[in-house]
Design a protein around this motif. Structure first.
Motif, short mmCIF file in Angstrom:
data_model
loop_
_atom_site.label_atom_id
_atom_site.label_comp_id
_atom_site.label_asym_id
_atom_site.label_seq_id
_atom_site.Cartn_x
_atom_site.Cartn_y
_atom_site.Cartn_z
N LYS A 121 -10.75 9.89 -11.71
CA LYS A 121 -10.15 10.30 -10.43
C LYS A 121 -11.12 9.85 -9.35
N THR A 122 -10.70 8.86 -8.56
CA THR A 122 -11.59 8.35 -7.52
C THR A 122 -11.60 9.32 -6.34
N ALA A 123 -12.64 9.21 -5.55
CA ALA A 123 -12.83 10.18 -4.47
C ALA A 123 -11.76 10.05 -3.40
N SER A 124 -11.39 11.17 -2.83
CA SER A 124 -10.46 11.14 -1.70
C SER A 124 -10.59 12.44 -0.92
N GLY A 125 -10.72 12.31 0.38
CA GLY A 125 -10.76 13.50 1.22
C GLY A 125 -9.46 14.26 1.06
N VAL A 143 -20.16 13.54 -7.36
CA VAL A 143 -19.76 13.72 -5.95
C VAL A 143 -19.98 12.40 -5.25
N GLN A 144 -19.00 11.99 -4.48
CA GLN A 144 -19.21 10.77 -3.69
C GLN A 144 -19.90 11.13 -2.38
N ILE A 145 -20.78 10.26 -1.97
CA ILE A 145 -21.47 10.46 -0.69
C ILE A 145 -21.25 9.23 0.16
N VAL A 183 -15.67 -1.29 -8.01
CA VAL A 183 -15.51 -2.56 -7.30
C VAL A 183 -14.24 -2.56 -6.46
N ARG A 184 -14.42 -2.61 -5.17
CA ARG A 184 -13.27 -2.67 -4.26
C ARG A 184 -13.45 -3.87 -3.32
N SER A 185 -12.66 -3.90 -2.26
CA SER A 185 -12.72 -4.99 -1.29
C SER A 185 -12.46 -4.36 0.07
N SER A 228 -7.09 -1.20 3.45
CA SER A 228 -8.08 -1.76 2.52
C SER A 228 -8.21 -0.93 1.25
N TYR A 229 -7.60 0.26 1.22
CA TYR A 229 -7.61 0.98 -0.07
C TYR A 229 -6.22 1.46 -0.48
N ASN A 230 -5.32 1.62 0.49
CA ASN A 230 -3.92 1.86 0.13
C ASN A 230 -3.18 0.62 0.62
N HIS A 231 -3.28 -0.42 -0.21
CA HIS A 231 -2.96 -1.78 0.24
C HIS A 231 -1.51 -2.01 0.59
N SER A 274 -6.71 0.86 -7.48
CA SER A 274 -5.68 0.52 -6.50
C SER A 274 -4.34 0.23 -7.14
N GLY A 275 -3.47 1.21 -7.02
CA GLY A 275 -2.08 1.03 -7.45
C GLY A 275 -1.95 0.70 -8.92
N ILE A 276 -2.75 1.32 -9.76
CA ILE A 276 -2.70 0.99 -11.19
C ILE A 276 -1.98 2.11 -11.94
N MET A 333 -8.01 6.08 -10.53
CA MET A 333 -6.69 6.49 -10.02
C MET A 333 -6.92 7.58 -8.99
N CYS A 334 -6.18 7.50 -7.92
CA CYS A 334 -6.25 8.57 -6.94
C CYS A 334 -4.87 9.18 -6.79
N ARG A 335 -3.95 8.43 -6.17
CA ARG A 335 -2.64 9.01 -5.89
C ARG A 335 -1.82 9.30 -7.15
N PRO A 336 -1.92 8.49 -8.19
CA PRO A 336 -1.17 8.88 -9.40
C PRO A 336 -1.57 10.27 -9.90
N LEU A 337 -2.83 10.66 -9.61
CA LEU A 337 -3.27 11.99 -10.05
C LEU A 337 -2.97 13.06 -9.00
N THR A 365 2.53 9.90 2.17
CA THR A 365 2.47 11.26 2.72
C THR A 365 1.07 11.86 2.60
N CYS A 366 0.39 11.55 1.49
CA CYS A 366 -0.95 12.13 1.29
C CYS A 366 -1.97 11.49 2.22
N GLN A 367 -1.56 10.52 2.99
CA GLN A 367 -2.49 9.81 3.85
C GLN A 367 -2.50 10.35 5.27
C1 LIG Z 1 -5.86 10.54 1.20
C2 LIG Z 1 -6.84 9.58 0.63
C3 LIG Z 1 -8.19 9.72 0.94
C4 LIG Z 1 -9.12 8.84 0.40
N1 LIG Z 1 -10.45 9.03 0.65
C5 LIG Z 1 -11.36 8.25 0.01
C6 LIG Z 1 -12.75 8.50 0.13
O1 LIG Z 1 -13.17 9.43 0.80
N2 LIG Z 1 -13.60 7.69 -0.54
C7 LIG Z 1 -13.16 6.66 -1.31
O2 LIG Z 1 -13.98 5.95 -1.90
N3 LIG Z 1 -11.86 6.39 -1.44
C8 LIG Z 1 -10.95 7.17 -0.81
N4 LIG Z 1 -9.61 6.94 -1.00
C9 LIG Z 1 -9.20 5.79 -1.82
C10 LIG Z 1 -8.89 6.19 -3.26
O3 LIG Z 1 -10.01 6.68 -3.92
C11 LIG Z 1 -8.30 5.00 -4.03
O4 LIG Z 1 -9.23 3.95 -4.03
C12 LIG Z 1 -7.01 4.49 -3.41
O5 LIG Z 1 -6.14 5.55 -3.10
C13 LIG Z 1 -6.29 3.51 -4.32
O6 LIG Z 1 -6.02 4.07 -5.56
P1 LIG Z 1 -4.57 4.65 -5.99
O7 LIG Z 1 -3.58 3.57 -5.74
O8 LIG Z 1 -4.75 5.00 -7.42
O9 LIG Z 1 -4.33 5.82 -5.10
C14 LIG Z 1 -8.68 7.79 -0.45
C15 LIG Z 1 -7.32 7.67 -0.75
C16 LIG Z 1 -6.41 8.55 -0.23
C17 LIG Z 1 -4.96 8.40 -0.58
#
Ligand SMILES: Cc1cc2nc3c(=O)[nH]c(=O)nc-3n(C[C@H](O)[C@H](O)[C@H](O)COP(=O)(O)O)c2cc1C
Ligand code: SF4
Length: 691
Positions: A25-29, A105-107, A266-268, A277-280, A328-330, A349-353, A379-381
Motif C-alpha cells: 500500500k503506497t503512501a497517500s494523504g 512511514v513515508q516522509i 520508482v516513479r516519474s 504525475s501520480y494519478n496519470h 500506478s493503475g496496476i 497499489m493505492c486506490r485499488p486498496l 473522488t479520493c483526490q
Molecule cells: C489521495 C491520494 C494521495 C496521495 N498522496 C501521496 C503521498 O503523500 N505520497 C506519495 O508518495 N504518493 C501519494 N499518492 C500516490 C499513490 O501512492 C500512488 O502512487 C498513486 O495513487 C498511483 O497508484 P494507484 O493507481 O494504485 O492508486 C497519493 C495518491 C492519492 C490518490
C-alpha cells in the motif's frame, strides 16, 4: 477460471523486513486526522487497520508533519515534529502490527512545491528556480530560498531525528519521498539544481549528496536493520533538457544502493502536472493535455496512464539488486504479470486498496471476482484537507470497515437497483438478511449505464462497478425482481421488516416560458431514450454510435452548470456540437473533483464552450433561449437544441406510502437527496449496516 496470483502473494522482503506478499500500500494523504494536540483519530486507525486486516504485504503510512506549522488547509495530518507525538503515531503502528503486517512511514518535505496554497510553509529548494506557470499545478511565482550548506546539514539531522521517532513509534522502516518536485528531488534534478558547490549540478554524486547524507544519518541513528525505501523520479518531463534521464536515475539508483538503501520506489514526474504525475489518467482528461508524442519519453502511455511507470521500474531494476517497487493503475492480474516478467519486485497499489482494502485476502482466497474495483473516478483526490471518500467503498473515511452479521435476520425489500439500492442490498445480504430487490428496468445499475455512456470508458470504468455490484448481489442470493414496478400488494404478502427506497430523483424542468418547445430535449426524455438503447447495447457501443447520430442539433444550450451538465457538455463537444452552458446559480461544476474541474474548464475554453453563471432564464424561443445575465443584460443565446440538465429533485412519494405499512423505512440515494455516485454508495453502505 481460477486465476493464479502466486507471485503477487509470495512473501518477500525489504532489507530485514519480511513482507507478507508483494503488494505494497503506497503512501497517500488521507486527511483522516484531527487538529490540535491529539491528531490520531479512530477513523485514521480504522483505515490503517482495515488495510492490514485485508492482507496487504506492507503498508507505507502517509507522511506526518515534519516541521510545524505545516500550513495546510484544515491542518489535518499526524505530527511527528516533536517527541511528544511518538505515542500517538505508535497507535498506528500497533493497529497494523496487530494484524501481522509490517509498516513504514513515508516522509517528505515539499520543498519548492505547493507554496501558493500554503504561504507560511518554508519555501526552500536546491536553487531559487521558478518554474513556468501551469494551471495544473501549484508552484509559486516567487523563487524558493536556496538552502545554505549549514541548512542542509540541519535538515539532514532533522530527518534523522524524525526517523528515530518513527522507529521509536514501532515502525519497521521508512520511505523517503525524493520524487515529485519535493525537496530532495530539487537537488537531484538539474532543472532545479543550479548550485556549483558540493551539492550542485555538476554530477549525480553531488546532486545526491544531501539525500545520501540523510540516509547515512538515519542508518547511524536507527541502525542498519531499520529499512529505508527511497521514492525517486526515474524520468522527468516538462523540464526541457534539464529533467532526470534514465542514465542519471540509473546512476542515482546505484549510489542509493551503495549508501544502504533497502528498496527503490520508482516513479516519474512531469513538471506542471502534480496530480497527473501520480494519478496519470488525469493527463488524458478530457483529452490528452498535449499530443501524445509530447508526453514524457521512456514511459508507457498506451493505457491512459495505467502501468505507466513499469518501463522505468524495469530499467532501474537492471541496475541494482535491491527490490524495486512499481506503481500506478496496476490491477492484480497485470501486477502478477509484471512480477513474473521480472520488471519489478513489488506492486504498489493505492486506490485499488482504497476501493477494497481486502483485495489481497480475496486474491489469496481465490475470490478475485469479489474485489471491489477502483473505477479511477478521482473522488479520493479531492483536496483541501477533506477526508478521503471512495466512490466504490462506502466505508472509506469512516470508523467501520467490516460488515457484521445482524443479530436477527430481517425480511428486507430494496426498491430501485441503482448504486444506492444495489449497495444497500449487497450489505444487507452480507449481514444475513433476506433481501428482495425490485427494479423496473431490464438491467441493474439505475443511471450508472447512462453515466458510463456519457463519461466513456477510457478514464473511468463505471461498468466495472455495475458488474461488481450485480455479481455480489447474485452471489449473496438477493432475490432480484427486474422489469417489475413495485406494488404495495407485495408488502401485504411478504410483510417485510425493512423497506429501503432507492428509486432515484425526479428530473427538474426549469420553469421558463417555451420549455415545452420542440427544440427542447428534456433530460427525462433523453434518459428514457438512452435507457431504452442501453437495454440492448453496452454503454461503450452506444457511446460509439452517438458519434454518428444523436437527436441533438449542431448548437446546444445546456440549462444548468453542475456536474451532470458539465459532463454532458464534454460529451457533446466531443461530438462536434457547439455548446453553451448557462447556470442560474453562482458556481459552475461545483462538485467536480478539483483536478478534473481545472482540466475540464481549461478544455472548454480551448474548445470555445461558453460558460455563464448567475443567469436568469427568460424564455425559450424557436431560435434559442433569452436570458438575462448577472449584469442585467438581455441576450439571445442562439441554439438548435436546448437541454435542461439541472440537479434532480428528491422523491419521497413511495416512502410516504410505506410508512405505517413497513416497520422500518429508509430513503437512500437521489430520492432522499440528489447527489453523486459516491454519495449513493455511501448511503447504501450506511443503511445496509444499520438495519
Ligand atoms: C489521495 C491520494 C494521495 C496521495 N498522496 C501521496 C503521498 O503523500 N505520497 C506519495 O508518495 N504518493 C501519494 N499518492 C500516490 C499513490 O501512492 C500512488 O502512487 C498513486 O495513487 C498511483 O497508484 P494507484 O493507481 O494504485 O492508486 C497519493 C495518491 C492519492 C490518490
Ligand atoms: S474514489 Fe474513485 S478513484 Fe478513488 S479509489 Fe475509489 S473508485 Fe478509485
Amino acid at each position: 477460471m481460477m486465476k493464479d496470483f502466486s507471485k503477487l502473494l509470495e512473501p518477500f522482503r525489504i532489507g530485514k523486513v519480511k513482507t507478507r506478499n508483494r503488494i505494497i500500500k503506497t503512501a497517500s494523504g488521507t486527511s483522516l486526522w484531527s487538529t490540535g494536540e491529539r491528531r490520531v483519530t479512530e477513523k485514521g486507525k480504522a483505515f490503517y487497520e482495515s488495510l492490514a486486516k485485508g492482507g496487504v504485504g506492507l503498508i507505507m503510512v502517509e507522511s506526518p508533519i515534519v516541521e510545524y506549522p505545516f500550513d495546510e488547509p484544515g491542518d489535518v495530518r499526524m505530527r511527528i515534529d516533536d517527541d511528544r507525538y511518538i505515542d500517538q503515531v505508535a497507535e498506528i503502528a500497533e493497529v497494523i502490527h496487530r494484524q501481522g503486517c509490517p509498516a513504514f512511514v513515508q516522509i517528505y518535505h515539499r520543498g519548492p512545491w505547493l507554496q501558493p496554497y500554503a504561504p507560511k510553509r518554508p519555501h526552500i529548494a536546491a536553487s531559487p528556480v521558478v518554474p513556468d506557470y501551469s494551471e495544473f499545478d501549484l508552484h509559486a511565482t516567487t523563487a524558493p530560498k536556496e538552502l545554505s550548506v549549514g541548512e542542509i546539514g540541519e535538515l539532514t539531522e532533522l530527518f534523522a531525528l524524525i526517523a528515530g521517532r518513527i522507529q521509536r513509534a514501532g515502525f519497521d522502516g521508512m520511505e523517503i519521498n525524493a520524487g515529485c518536485d519535493h525537496l530532495f528531488a530539487s537537488f537531484l534534478s538539474r532543472f532545479w539544481n543550479k548550485r556549483t558547490d558540493e551539492y550542485g549540478r555538476a554530477s549525480m554524486e553531488n546532486r545526491s549528496r544531501f539525500l545520501v547524507e540523510t540516509i547515512m544519518a538515519i542508518k547511524r541513528r536507527c541502525g542498519a536493520d531499520f529499512a529505508i525505501s527511497v521514492l525517486i523520479n526515474a524520468v522527468e518531463g516538462g523540464m526541457g533538457d534539464e529533467g532526470m534521464t534514465y542514465p542519471e536515475s540509473r546512476s542515482l539508483a546505484k549510489i542509493l544502493e551503495n549508501s544502504g538503501v533497502d528498496a527503490l520506489h520508482v516513479r516519474s514526474h512531469w513538471l506542471g502536472h502534480h496530480v497527473g504525475s501520480y494519478n496519470h489518467e488525469n493527463l488524458f482528461y478530457p483529452e490528452p493535455c498535449v499530443p501524445l508524442k509530447d508526453f514524457p519519453k521512456g514511459l508507457d502511455w498506451s493505457r491512459y496512464g495505467k502501468e505507466v511507470n513499469v518501463p522505468a521500474a524495469e530499467i532501474i531494476k537492471r541496475e541494482v539488486s535491491i527490490p524495486i517497487i512499481t506503481v500506478s493503475g496496476i490491477v492484480p492480474e497485470r501486477g502478477e504479470r509484471i512480477l513474473r516478467q521480472g520488471k519489478a519486485d513489488f506492486i504498489g497499489m493505492c486506490r485499488p486498496l482504497f476501493a477494497d482494502p481486502a483485495l489481497p485476502n480475496k486474491l489469496a482466497e481465490g475470490r478475485p471476482d469479489d474485489v471491489a474495483p477502483c473505477t479511477r473516478c478521482g473522488t479520493c483526490q479531492k483536496m483541501n484537507g477533506l477526508p478521503k471518500e471512495c466512490r466504490v467503498n462506502g466505508a472509506l473515511g469512516t470508523e467501520r470497515y467490516e460488515v457484521t452479521k445482524a443479530e436477527r435476520q430481517k425480511r428486507v425489500v430494496v426498491i430501485g437497483g441503482g448504486p444506492a439500492g444495489m449497495e444497500a442490498a449487497r450489505v444487507a445480504a452480507m449481514r444475513g438478511h433476506r433481501v428482495t430487490l425490485f427494479d423496473k428496468s431490464t438491467k441493474l445499475g439505475g443511471t450508472l449505464p447512462v453515466a458510463a455512456m456519457v463519461k466513456g470508458l477510457d478514464i473511468e470504468n463505471i461498468p466495472n462497478l455495475i458488474n461488481y455490484l450485480a455479481r455480489q448481489i447474485e452471489k449473496l442470493d438477493v432475490e432480484v425482481e427486474k422489469q417489475r414496478e413495485f406494488d404495495v400488494a407485495w408488502i401485504n404478502r411478504a410483510a417485510p421488516d425493512v423497506a429501503i427506497i432507492a428509486t432515484g430523483g425526479v428530473p427538474t424542468t426549469p420553469r421558463v416560458r417555451g420549455i415545452e418547445g420542440k427544440n427542447v430535449v428534456k433530460s427525462a426524455d433523453l434518459h428514457g431514450r438512452l435507457k431504452f438503447f442501453l437495454r440492448y447495447l453496452s454503454p461503450g457501443t452506444l457511446r460509439w454510435l452517438t458519434k454518428f447520430w444523436m437527436p441533438v442539433g449542431r448548437s446546444v444550450v445546456i440549462l444548468g452548470g453542475q456536474v451532470a451538465a458539465c459532463q454532458l457538455a464534454e460529451f457533446l463537444v466531443k461530438r462536434g456540437r457547439k455548446v453553451t452552458i448557462v447556470e442560474e446559480g453562482d458556481g459552475l461544476g461545483e462538485r467536480l473533483i478539483p483536478e478534473r474541474k481545472t482540466r475540464l474548464f481549461s478544455w472548454f475554453r480551448k474548445k470555445g464552450v461558453t460558460t455563464m453563471s448567475g443567469v436568469h432564464f427568460d424564455e425559450v424561443t424557436s431560435s434559442g433561449i433569452m436570458v438575462t445575465t448577472k449584469e442585467g443584460k438581455r441576450l439571445l443565446l442562439e441554439a438548435q437544441t436546448i437541454i435542461p440538465s439541472l440537479p434532480m429533485q428528491p422523491d419521497t412519494g413511495l416512502a410516504e406510502v410505506m410508512k405505517g405499512r413497513v416497520p422500518e423505512v429508509y430513503l437512500i440515494g437521489d430520492c432522499r437527496e440528489p447527489r453523486l455516485i459516491p454519495d449513493a454508495i455511501a448511503d447504501g453502505w450506511r443503511v445496509g449496516n444499520k438495519i
